[in-house]
Design a protein around this motif. Structure first.
Motif, PDB file in Angstrom:
ATOM      1  N   PHE A 255     -37.387  47.725  41.915  1.00 18.72           N
ATOM      2  CA  PHE A 255     -37.472  49.130  41.532  1.00 18.72           C
ATOM      3  C   PHE A 255     -37.302  50.019  42.770  1.00 18.72           C
ATOM      4  CE2 PHE A 255     -40.342  52.523  39.336  1.00 18.72           C
ATOM      5  CZ  PHE A 255     -39.218  53.290  39.065  1.00 18.72           C
ATOM      6  N   TYR A 256     -37.902  49.595  43.874  1.00 21.45           N
ATOM      7  CA  TYR A 256     -37.782  50.350  45.125  1.00 21.45           C
ATOM      8  C   TYR A 256     -36.322  50.417  45.573  1.00 21.45           C
ATOM      9  CZ  TYR A 256     -37.826  51.179  50.160  1.00 21.45           C
ATOM     10  OH  TYR A 256     -37.556  51.646  51.425  1.00 21.45           O
ATOM     11  N   GLN A 257     -35.622  49.295  45.549  1.00 23.63           N
ATOM     12  CA  GLN A 257     -34.219  49.246  45.979  1.00 23.63           C
ATOM     13  C   GLN A 257     -33.340  50.102  45.073  1.00 23.63           C
ATOM     14  OE1 GLN A 257     -33.276  48.245  48.786  1.00 23.63           O
ATOM     15  NE2 GLN A 257     -33.383  46.043  49.115  1.00 23.63           N
ATOM     16  N   ILE A 258     -33.591  50.015  43.765  1.00 23.80           N
ATOM     17  CA  ILE A 258     -32.819  50.848  42.829  1.00 23.80           C
ATOM     18  C   ILE A 258     -33.113  52.322  43.077  1.00 23.80           C
ATOM     19  CG2 ILE A 258     -32.531  51.476  40.396  1.00 23.80           C
ATOM     20  CD1 ILE A 258     -33.121  48.506  39.730  1.00 23.80           C
ATOM     21  N   GLY A 259     -34.395  52.633  43.296  1.00 22.43           N
ATOM     22  CA  GLY A 259     -34.774  54.013  43.597  1.00 22.43           C
ATOM     23  C   GLY A 259     -34.130  54.525  44.869  1.00 22.43           C
ATOM     24  N   GLU A 260     -34.079  53.659  45.909  1.00 20.89           N
ATOM     25  CA  GLU A 260     -33.427  54.037  47.161  1.00 20.89           C
ATOM     26  C   GLU A 260     -31.948  54.326  46.934  1.00 20.89           C
ATOM     27  OE1 GLU A 260     -34.619  54.077  50.789  1.00 20.89           O
ATOM     28  OE2 GLU A 260     -36.135  54.808  49.390  1.00 20.89           O
TER      29      GLU A 260
END
Length: 784
Positions: A255-260
């Protein structure tokens, strides 16, 4: 002692606002660097270096600092060329032998001092003996290059294809590993393979999704960078694994990578949207060469060259029409939709759009000095002058992350030791929530974007703001002081009455006044010359002397003529009776005897009264006018439009003194004093005011240099628009601050209570950042 030098670098790949603020802080601390600023919006690092000999070493140190904070950022220096030098990028140059041939032939061009090609960077640097010949030399060099190797594309901004390819390869590798990790994660969630296989699947998935983040965190720790988002996310997700929450550890990192990725997309989209607001740079010019018209870049056109502008095309350079009539759309420059009719003899500005007729224009300024280049340069560099709110958030971010991280450590350790029955894994999970939301990116990214969006929106509305600091300062305007002529009035003077005495006829009086004023470009002098409407015989003039703030002393046909204000008459002991009339008065004395006076009237601008009314409605406490005009004329205008104060009969230095006196009388603590003038004759006052605003000064180098804000039309109401844009921008900035800190505070409280999970925490980090960026983009639409 060497003077400081300024260097600018483009930071390709910069997408972390927090990293940008850290880079600025660390580069500023380098010995030999007097100041450093990172403009996150334009991805530009500006360094002021005090020791020229250390410039190369300091550049290398700055590059190391950048790599320490973000290894993917590539630092490229902007060309800082002296007059008479130019860099051309020969994109597609792949033949070393061709490069040598191009260099050899360019060196043979008449007027070239030196020319050299850097084959690796595809860069051709040309230096000419006379900078006036530079456009013609560039034109010939471009023809030589494309003639020898037709595949070459000429660029004047440049790019490094090797670095671009490397960055693209990294992006694709990152995407592939992310997709693979996501696929393995979904497989592990859908099927039950048993404990050990499930652990292996989630571990492999985690390494694919978050391996890069963990590696960067470890690398940064060795460089002393502890509290960055890579470290925080690594600790949080590894912590999830340590307490057996394998799916949550992978999911949060995914989720963090997608958000980034969404954050980078939003930032880049915001940057492009801001750039499109100022999409007024012309791509080409139709240059007349002999009997043909050749399409060239604006850089290849020199002063005195003739260009053709067809209907629908942008005027590429400032110039004067020599043939043709048309209507111009100047809305991109002034924000006004009303078209402007032009004819031979009229000067036109680059960036205007030719609506109908064909125009032949004589170029008056090179492209780098034209109005369009000046505007673009001002807007693009405006955010390097940071607003106090930006500086505050940068300092706040420096302490926020360590404090929240310390709170997380306390939350993980203390409760299990002091609370009976407390499980360590439970409180560790709560602490991990703290770590995820401790990154301040939402603030350090969205706030500069908000200010830059406001500046871009203002420029689209015909208002140039030279820095975020000035845009924010417009929120606190307490006192507005106006010049009269050309600011509140049209500045179009007309002789309305001639009063002669002592035997002089009106025509004789006008003739002597016109000859006396013949060397002046002041509007009053021009109006006298127009009223005379005859050729001035300069051979009749001698001993010409201009007396600042008073008038002219000159001999006309051997007669001593004084033409000017009442102060000039008093200074020379001329006996006269002051005229009690409205308008500007030019008193005339001939051979020591008073000969009469000429009355010149000016007209009030139609929106002056409305502007003063709206300023007071917006909270401006005091409005005043400073003028060198007579008391009667000044008080009439002040009363007509509703000014609070008027100061008349002022010399230039007295305007500064009066402004300082008004500064001391300001009613609001911390309130700003604004001076609005024509920007040419009022430079000292513009510089002295808290905010100097040049009125109707488009195309005036003196105005742009002296003022902090430039209103590109002659309308006082634009000041009201400027303040309105400033207030809307500040509102958006504070919406982002309250929203970001509010959401983070709620998640921190819920996390400490064990209610919020790491999913909510990731939203509190990247989700809030994306929302804040999208909100910041609204500032660009502030155009009314």
């Amino acid at each position: 002692m060497d003077t400081a030098i300024k260097k600018e670098f483009i930071l390709e790949g910069l997408c972390c606002g927090n990293c940008a603020s850290k880079i600025q802080r660390d580069v500023s601390r380098l010995e030999g660097v007097s100041s450093a600023a990172v403009d996150f919006v334009s991805k530009t690092l500006t360094m002021e270096i005090t020791d020229r000999e250390k410039a190369e070493s300091l550049t290398a140190q700055a590059d190391s600092i950048i790599k320490r904070h973000d290894p993917d950022v590539v630092m490229n220096e902007k060309e800082q060329l002296q007059p008479g030098k130019k860099v051309i990028y020969l994109l597609g140059l792949c033949c070393a032998d061709c490069a040598q041939k191009i260099e050899k032939q360019v060196n043979r061009i008449d007027g070239v001092k030196s020319a050299g090609i850097d084959f690796v960077s595809q860069k051709l640097t040309i230096e000419v003996l006379d900078k006036k010949n530079l456009p013609a030399v560039i034109r010939q060099a471009s023809q030589i290059a494309t003639g020898i190797e037709p595949a070459i594309q000429i660029s004047y901004t440049g790019t490094n294809s090797t670095q671009a390819s490397s960055l693209n390869l990294k992006k694709w590798l990152h995407r592939i590993t992310l997709y693979a990790g996501a696929a393995i994660f979904v497989t592990g969630m859908l099927f039950d393979f048993g404990t050990y296989i499930e652990f292996a699947l989630f571990l492999i998935s985690y390494l694919f999704v978050g391996g890069e983040v963990v590696f960067r965190a470890l690398k940064n720790i060795t460089k002393g960078q502890l509290f960055d988002e890579n470290f925080l996310m690594s600790v949080a997700t590894i912590g999830a694994f340590s307490i057996g929450e394998y799916p949550e550890g992978v999911a949060v990192m995914l989720f963090y990578q997608i958000g980034e990725a969404i954050q980078r997309l939003a930032v880049n989209r915001s940057r492009k949207s801001i750039s499109s607001l100022m999409d007024i740079r012309p791509d080409y010019a139709n240059l007349i060469i002999g009997d043909e018209i050749r399409k060239v870049t604006p850089y290849e056109v020199g002063i005195g060259d003739l260009i053709v502008v067809k209907p629908g095309e942008k005027i590429p350079l400032d110039g004067r029409i020599v043939e043709g009539r048309s209507t111009l759309d100047t809305s991109a420059l002034t924000g006004e939709s009303l078209p402007r009719d032009v004819e031979p003899g009229n000067e036109v500005l680059s960036g205007s759009i030719n609506k109908n007729g064909m125009l032949t224009i004589e170029v008056l300024k090179e492209f780098g000095e034209s109005t369009i280049s000046t505007i673009l340069d001002l807007v693009q560099n405006a955010s390097s002058k940071k607003a106090p709110t930006e500086n505050f958030i940068t300092k706040f971010a420096r302490y926020y992350t360590p404090l929240v991280s310390l709170a997380a450590l306390t939350l993980a350790v203390i409760p299990p030791l002091v609370v009976p029955g407390a499980a360590f894994s439970d409180w560790l999970h709560r602490a991990l929530v703290f770590l995820v939301v401790s990154c301040p990116c939402a603030l350090v990214i969205s706030i500069p974007l908000s200010f830059f969006g406001g500046i871009g929106g203002a420029s689209k509305n015909g208002i140039l703001v030279k820095g975020s600091n000035y845009l924010e300062a417009l929120n606190n305007v307490d006192t507005v002081v106006f010049d009269k002529t050309g600011t509140l009035t049209k500045g179009i003077f007309k002789v309305t009455q001639i009063v002669s005495t002592n035997g002089w006829s009106q025509q004789e009086l006008l003739s002597h006044a016109a000859h006396a004023e013949s060397f002046s470009n002041h509007p009053i002098a021009v109006s006298v010359q127009k009223a005379y409407n005859q050729v001035i015989d300069t051979l009749k003039l001698s001993e010409h002397e201009e007396i600042p703030g008073q008038g002219i002393r000159v001999k006309v046909d051997g007669r001593l003529v004084l033409a000017g204000s009442s102060k000039l008459m008093e200074a020379f002991g001329i006996a006269f009776k002051p005229a009690e009339v409205l308008g500007s008065i030019v008193y005339i004395a001939i051979d020591g005897s008073f000969a009469g006076y000429i009355i010149i009237s000016d007209e009030l601008k139609p929106d002056s009264k409305e502007a003063i009314h709206n300023l007071k409605n917006m909270g401006v406490k005091t409005t005043a006018m400073l003028t060198g005009d007579s008391k009667a004329a000044g008080e009439k205008i002040a009363g007509e439009i509703g000014l609070d104060m008027v100061y008349t009969d002022l010399l230039p230095h007295q305007k500064v003194e009066q402004l300082e006196a008004l500064e001391k009388k300001k009613q609001t603590k911390g309130g700003k004093l604004v001076f609005v003038g024509d920007g040419i004759n009022d430079a000292p006052v513009l510089a002295r005011a808290d905010i100097g605003i040049a009125m109707g000064a488009l195309g005036s180098d003196a105005a742009i240099e002296a003022a902090d804000v430039v209103l590109m039309t002659d309308e006082p109401s634009k000041l009201v628009s400027a303040i309105g844009i400033a207030k809307k921008t500040k509102s958006i900035v504070w919406q982002n601050i309250v929203f970001a800190l509010g959401i983070k505070a709620v998640i921190l409280v819920l996390g400490a209570m064990g209610i919020a999970t790491m999913w909510e925490a990731v939203f509190g980090d990247v989700g809030v950042t994306v929302v804040a960026i999208l909100n910041a983009m609204r500032a660009m639409r502030v155009v009314k």
